[in-house]
Design a protein around this motif. Structure first.
Motif, mmCIF file in Angstrom:
data_model
loop_
_atom_site.group_PDB
_atom_site.id
_atom_site.type_symbol
_atom_site.label_atom_id
_atom_site.label_comp_id
_atom_site.label_asym_id
_atom_site.label_seq_id
_atom_site.Cartn_x
_atom_site.Cartn_y
_atom_site.Cartn_z
ATOM 1 N N LEU A 40 0.816 -1.220 0.000
ATOM 2 C CA LEU A 40 0.000 0.000 0.000
ATOM 3 C C LEU A 40 0.849 1.269 0.000
ATOM 4 C CD1 LEU A 40 -2.787 -1.238 2.416
ATOM 5 C CD2 LEU A 40 -2.990 -0.868 -0.065
ATOM 6 N N LEU A 41 2.044 1.190 0.585
ATOM 7 C CA LEU A 41 2.919 2.362 0.633
ATOM 8 C C LEU A 41 3.924 2.423 -0.520
ATOM 9 C CD1 LEU A 41 3.638 2.598 4.472
ATOM 10 C CD2 LEU A 41 2.025 3.945 3.099
ATOM 11 N N SER A 42 3.794 1.509 -1.484
ATOM 12 C CA SER A 42 4.698 1.526 -2.643
ATOM 13 C C SER A 42 4.217 2.453 -3.751
ATOM 14 C CB SER A 42 4.886 0.108 -3.191
ATOM 15 O OG SER A 42 5.717 -0.628 -2.309
ATOM 16 N N ARG A 43 3.129 3.128 -3.507
ATOM 17 C CA ARG A 43 2.644 4.202 -4.377
ATOM 18 C C ARG A 43 2.427 5.407 -3.499
ATOM 19 N NH1 ARG A 43 -2.082 2.375 -8.523
ATOM 20 N NH2 ARG A 43 -1.062 0.609 -9.513
ATOM 21 N N LEU A 53 11.971 6.400 -5.051
ATOM 22 C CA LEU A 53 11.580 6.659 -3.670
ATOM 23 C C LEU A 53 10.077 6.473 -3.505
ATOM 24 C CD1 LEU A 53 13.638 9.861 -2.805
ATOM 25 C CD2 LEU A 53 14.113 7.515 -2.120
ATOM 26 N N THR A 54 9.709 5.734 -2.474
ATOM 27 C CA THR A 54 8.300 5.543 -2.124
ATOM 28 C C THR A 54 8.188 5.658 -0.604
ATOM 29 O OG1 THR A 54 8.447 3.160 -1.742
ATOM 30 C CG2 THR A 54 8.002 3.878 -4.020
ATOM 31 N N THR A 87 10.501 -5.893 -2.540
ATOM 32 C CA THR A 87 10.531 -6.317 -3.938
ATOM 33 C C THR A 87 9.162 -6.836 -4.368
ATOM 34 O OG1 THR A 87 12.880 -6.867 -3.774
ATOM 35 C CG2 THR A 87 11.674 -7.876 -5.582
ATOM 36 N N VAL A 88 8.549 -7.671 -3.528
ATOM 37 C CA VAL A 88 7.202 -8.164 -3.815
ATOM 38 C C VAL A 88 6.224 -6.991 -3.871
ATOM 39 C CG1 VAL A 88 5.266 -9.516 -2.872
ATOM 40 C CG2 VAL A 88 7.591 -10.458 -2.843
ATOM 41 N N ALA A 93 2.555 -3.249 -6.601
ATOM 42 C CA ALA A 93 2.188 -1.838 -6.798
ATOM 43 C C ALA A 93 2.220 -1.448 -8.272
ATOM 44 C CB ALA A 93 3.111 -0.928 -5.990
ATOM 45 N N ALA A 94 2.943 -2.208 -9.090
ATOM 46 C CA ALA A 94 3.012 -1.925 -10.522
ATOM 47 C C ALA A 94 1.764 -2.419 -11.263
ATOM 48 C CB ALA A 94 4.267 -2.565 -11.121
#
Length: 163
Positions: A40-43, A53-54, A87-88, A93-94
């Motif tokens: 959830l915090l990777s965007r 940076l995320t 990494t996961v 997030a992609a």
């Protein structure tokens, strides 16, 4: 930063986790919650050349510093595990927004279901309700418990039991 030792942190957390069923549910629930939060915090991400940076990267960076300051060996292990989780999270997030949110929220909810089932067995509230540091110590507790089950870090296990 905390002035408590790793043994003090883990002993305090362990007081809320005496029932083996609770510990087992945490071995599932906490990793799911960590991965969910990182998803959830990777965007959003900010790209500076090769550097991405995320909010997730910043949280992991802060956690790694905290863990390494507590115990270098466990901190380095946590660094590797958090990097794998990151990494996961980055890959999830992609995905398109609906899938990203579904995976993040879904894993978060499933992880907390495991946590609350464990605390039902325990008959105690989660540690973080009395000390917010429990949220940071939980992942470390899980990794330490696995090491103890494998017969590793008996020095730390003994120090915790003395507390």
């Amino acid at each position: 930063m905390s002035s408590k030792s790793i043994a003090e942190h883990l002993a305090q957390y362990a007081d809320y986790h005496r029932d083996r069923r609770n510990v087992i549910t945490h071995l599932i629930g906490i990793p799911l919650i960590v991965v969910a939060i990182l998803i959830l915090l990777s965007r959003p991400d900010i790209r500076l050349g090769y550097l991405i940076l995320t909010p997730a990267n910043l949280i992991v960076f802060a956690a790694v510093i905290f863990y390494i300051r507590l115990d270098i060996r466990l901190g380095l292990l946590m660094t590797v595990l958090l990097w794998l989780a990151l990494t996961v999270a980055r890959d999830v997030a992609a995905l398109e927004t609906s899938l990203w949110l579904s995976w993040g929220i879904g894993l978060f909810i499933i992880g907390w279901v495991f946590q609350f089932i464990g605390h039902y067995f325990e008959g105690k509230k989660p540690a973080f309700m009395d000390d917010v540091m429990g949220l940071a110590i939980g992942p470390l507790f899980v990794v330490a418990e696995v090491l103890f089950m494998l017969g590793l870090r008996q020095d730390l296990k003994n120090a915790i039991e003395k507390q």
